[in-house]
Design a protein around this motif. Structure first.
Motif, PDB file in Angstrom:
ATOM      1  N   LEU A  33       0.822  -1.207   0.000  1.00 34.25           N
ATOM      2  CA  LEU A  33       0.000   0.000   0.000  1.00 34.25           C
ATOM      3  C   LEU A  33       0.858   1.261   0.000  1.00 34.25           C
ATOM      4  N   VAL A  34       1.876   1.303   0.846  1.00 38.79           N
ATOM      5  CA  VAL A  34       2.737   2.491   0.918  1.00 38.79           C
ATOM      6  C   VAL A  34       3.520   2.663  -0.387  1.00 38.79           C
ATOM      7  N   ALA A  35       4.016   1.570  -0.941  1.00 41.50           N
ATOM      8  CA  ALA A  35       4.769   1.656  -2.195  1.00 41.50           C
ATOM      9  C   ALA A  35       3.886   2.185  -3.326  1.00 41.50           C
ATOM     10  N   ILE A  36       2.663   1.658  -3.426  1.00 40.88           N
ATOM     11  CA  ILE A  36       1.746   2.137  -4.466  1.00 40.88           C
ATOM     12  C   ILE A  36       1.342   3.583  -4.184  1.00 40.88           C
ATOM     13  N   ALA A  37       1.185   3.935  -2.910  1.00 37.32           N
ATOM     14  CA  ALA A  37       0.841   5.323  -2.561  1.00 37.32           C
ATOM     15  C   ALA A  37       1.940   6.287  -3.009  1.00 37.32           C
ATOM     16  N   ILE A  38       3.182   5.899  -2.833  1.00 38.14           N
ATOM     17  CA  ILE A  38       4.303   6.759  -3.236  1.00 38.14           C
ATOM     18  C   ILE A  38       4.296   6.981  -4.744  1.00 38.14           C
TER      19      ILE A  38
ATOM     20  N   GLY B 110       1.256   8.984  -5.904  1.00 36.63           N
ATOM     21  CA  GLY B 110       1.411  10.409  -5.622  1.00 36.63           C
ATOM     22  C   GLY B 110       2.284  11.094  -6.660  1.00 36.63           C
ATOM     23  N   ILE B 111       3.408  10.489  -6.949  1.00 42.39           N
ATOM     24  CA  ILE B 111       4.333  11.077  -7.933  1.00 42.39           C
ATOM     25  C   ILE B 111       3.678  11.142  -9.313  1.00 42.39           C
ATOM     26  N   LEU B 112       3.094  10.021  -9.746  1.00 41.41           N
ATOM     27  CA  LEU B 112       2.507   9.987 -11.086  1.00 41.41           C
ATOM     28  C   LEU B 112       1.221  10.814 -11.183  1.00 41.41           C
ATOM     29  N   SER B 113       0.536  11.036 -10.077  1.00 42.51           N
ATOM     30  CA  SER B 113      -0.641  11.923 -10.104  1.00 42.51           C
ATOM     31  C   SER B 113      -0.227  13.348 -10.425  1.00 42.51           C
ATOM     32  N   GLY B 114       0.868  13.783  -9.828  1.00 40.67           N
ATOM     33  CA  GLY B 114       1.382  15.114 -10.140  1.00 40.67           C
ATOM     34  C   GLY B 114       1.814  15.216 -11.585  1.00 40.67           C
ATOM     35  N   ILE B 115       2.470  14.170 -12.076  1.00 41.05           N
ATOM     36  CA  ILE B 115       2.892  14.159 -13.484  1.00 41.05           C
ATOM     37  C   ILE B 115       1.673  14.154 -14.397  1.00 41.05           C
ATOM     38  N   TRP B 116       0.647  13.362 -14.041  1.00 44.14           N
ATOM     39  CA  TRP B 116      -0.566  13.331 -14.846  1.00 44.14           C
ATOM     40  C   TRP B 116      -1.200  14.720 -14.927  1.00 44.14           C
TER      41      TRP B 116
ATOM     42  N   GLY C 286      -5.539   8.124 -18.729  1.00 40.91           N
ATOM     43  CA  GLY C 286      -5.754   7.875 -17.309  1.00 40.91           C
ATOM     44  C   GLY C 286      -5.609   6.401 -16.956  1.00 40.91           C
ATOM     45  N   VAL C 287      -6.155   5.537 -17.801  1.00 43.64           N
ATOM     46  CA  VAL C 287      -6.009   4.089 -17.577  1.00 43.64           C
ATOM     47  C   VAL C 287      -4.531   3.708 -17.610  1.00 43.64           C
ATOM     48  N   VAL C 288      -3.796   4.229 -18.580  1.00 42.23           N
ATOM     49  CA  VAL C 288      -2.361   3.936 -18.688  1.00 42.23           C
ATOM     50  C   VAL C 288      -1.628   4.421 -17.431  1.00 42.23           C
ATOM     51  N   PHE C 289      -1.977   5.617 -16.965  1.00 42.68           N
ATOM     52  CA  PHE C 289      -1.347   6.121 -15.743  1.00 42.68           C
ATOM     53  C   PHE C 289      -1.707   5.239 -14.546  1.00 42.68           C
ATOM     54  N   GLY C 290      -2.943   4.769 -14.482  1.00 47.62           N
ATOM     55  CA  GLY C 290      -3.333   3.864 -13.393  1.00 47.62           C
ATOM     56  C   GLY C 290      -2.499   2.599 -13.396  1.00 47.62           C
ATOM     57  N   TYR C 291      -2.306   2.040 -14.586  1.00 47.11           N
ATOM     58  CA  TYR C 291      -1.456   0.855 -14.722  1.00 47.11           C
ATOM     59  C   TYR C 291      -0.034   1.156 -14.254  1.00 47.11           C
ATOM     60  N   CYS C 292       0.504   2.293 -14.680  1.00 53.61           N
ATOM     61  CA  CYS C 292       1.867   2.680 -14.296  1.00 53.61           C
ATOM     62  C   CYS C 292       1.980   2.911 -12.788  1.00 53.61           C
ATOM     63  N   MET C 293       0.957   3.514 -12.203  1.00 56.78           N
ATOM     64  CA  MET C 293       0.974   3.758 -10.759  1.00 56.78           C
ATOM     65  C   MET C 293       1.072   2.444  -9.989  1.00 56.78           C
ATOM     66  N   LYS C 294       0.218   1.503 -10.359  1.00 54.87           N
ATOM     67  CA  LYS C 294       0.209   0.234  -9.617  1.00 54.87           C
ATOM     68  C   LYS C 294       1.457  -0.594  -9.903  1.00 54.87           C
ATOM     69  N   SER C 295       1.816  -0.727 -11.168  1.00 54.94           N
ATOM     70  CA  SER C 295       2.967  -1.580 -11.493  1.00 54.94           C
ATOM     71  C   SER C 295       4.267  -0.988 -10.961  1.00 54.94           C
ATOM     72  N   SER C 296       4.416   0.326 -10.993  1.00 52.89           N
ATOM     73  CA  SER C 296       5.644   0.919 -10.443  1.00 52.89           C
ATOM     74  C   SER C 296       5.662   0.815  -8.923  1.00 52.89           C
ATOM     75  N   GLY C 297       4.498   0.857  -8.296  1.00 53.66           N
ATOM     76  CA  GLY C 297       4.439   0.657  -6.852  1.00 53.66           C
ATOM     77  C   GLY C 297       4.848  -0.755  -6.464  1.00 53.66           C
ATOM     78  N   LEU C 298       4.385  -1.732  -7.228  1.00 50.50           N
ATOM     79  CA  LEU C 298       4.784  -3.122  -6.964  1.00 50.50           C
ATOM     80  C   LEU C 298       6.280  -3.304  -7.205  1.00 50.50           C
ATOM     81  N   TRP C 299       6.799  -2.655  -8.245  1.00 54.57           N
ATOM     82  CA  TRP C 299       8.233  -2.709  -8.524  1.00 54.57           C
ATOM     83  C   TRP C 299       9.024  -2.090  -7.365  1.00 54.57           C
ATOM     84  N   LEU C 300       8.572  -0.931  -6.887  1.00 57.09           N
ATOM     85  CA  LEU C 300       9.250  -0.243  -5.783  1.00 57.09           C
ATOM     86  C   LEU C 300       9.283  -1.112  -4.531  1.00 57.09           C
ATOM     87  N   LYS C 301       8.167  -1.744  -4.222  1.00 56.57           N
ATOM     88  CA  LYS C 301       8.127  -2.610  -3.039  1.00 56.57           C
ATOM     89  C   LYS C 301       9.139  -3.745  -3.169  1.00 56.57           C
TER      90      LYS C 301
END
Length: 162
Positions: free
Chosen positions: A4-9, A12-18, A130-145
């Motif tokens: 959850l924290v990794a995806i939140a991070i 947050g970053i990709l929301s600003g970029i979006w 937006g869908v692409v950004f959602g995918y990137c948010m989740k997959s990059s969060g899983l990668w970060l974790k």
């Protein structure tokens, strides 16, 4: 670090970029967030979730345009309500098709179109990105974790090396 924290991070970053991308391209940032929400809520993950999110969002845009067009053809307000009822039925029934079986995605696409006063040419790219950004948010969060997760095995191996 929790998932959850990794995806939140990363969210947050990709929301600003979006937000910046949407403004730069003249898109609807709020509609992009609806596309992102569709991906996060989708019962499928990965590229299947992207496909399902896009298909259902686009079908929602289509159905909204049907409602707007048919409702505008008649001067009686009650006709618009009847059209909405019939179309909402079809929006749900289409879920018999596997690639359209995420009903909330359909309603999200439809609502975005209504909110944009039927400007589907602006809604569609906003939802899609937006869908692409959602995918990137989740997959990059899983990668970060995964990258930041230090397992006990790795720690004991590091201790043994010292």
């Amino acid at each position: 670090m929790s998932v959850l924290v990794a995806i939140a991070i990363t969210t947050g970053i990709l929301s600003g970029i979006w937000g910046w991308v949407a403004v730069s391209l003249g898109l609807l940032s709020w509609a992009g967030f609806l596309g992102c929400t569709t991906y996060f809520a989708s019962p499928k993950d990965g590229l299947k979730g992207v496909g399902l999110s896009i298909a259902t969002n686009l079908s929602g845009v289509f159905w909204a345009m049907v409602i707007l067009k048919l409702s505008s053809e008649f001067s009686l307000e009650i006709i618009g309500y009847i059209v909405t009822a019939v179309v909402a039925f079809f929006m749900c029934v289409q879920a018999k098709q596997t690639w359209l079986n995420f009903i909330p995605g359909t309603f999200i696409g439809s609502c975005a179109t209504f909110a944009a006063n039927g400007d589907w040419q602006l809604v569609v790219p906003s939802l899609l990105l937006g869908v692409v950004f959602g995918y990137c948010m989740k997959s990059s969060g899983l990668w970060l974790k995964e990258k930041l997760d230090v397992t006990p095995k790795a720690l004991s191996a590091a201790d043994d090396a010292q």
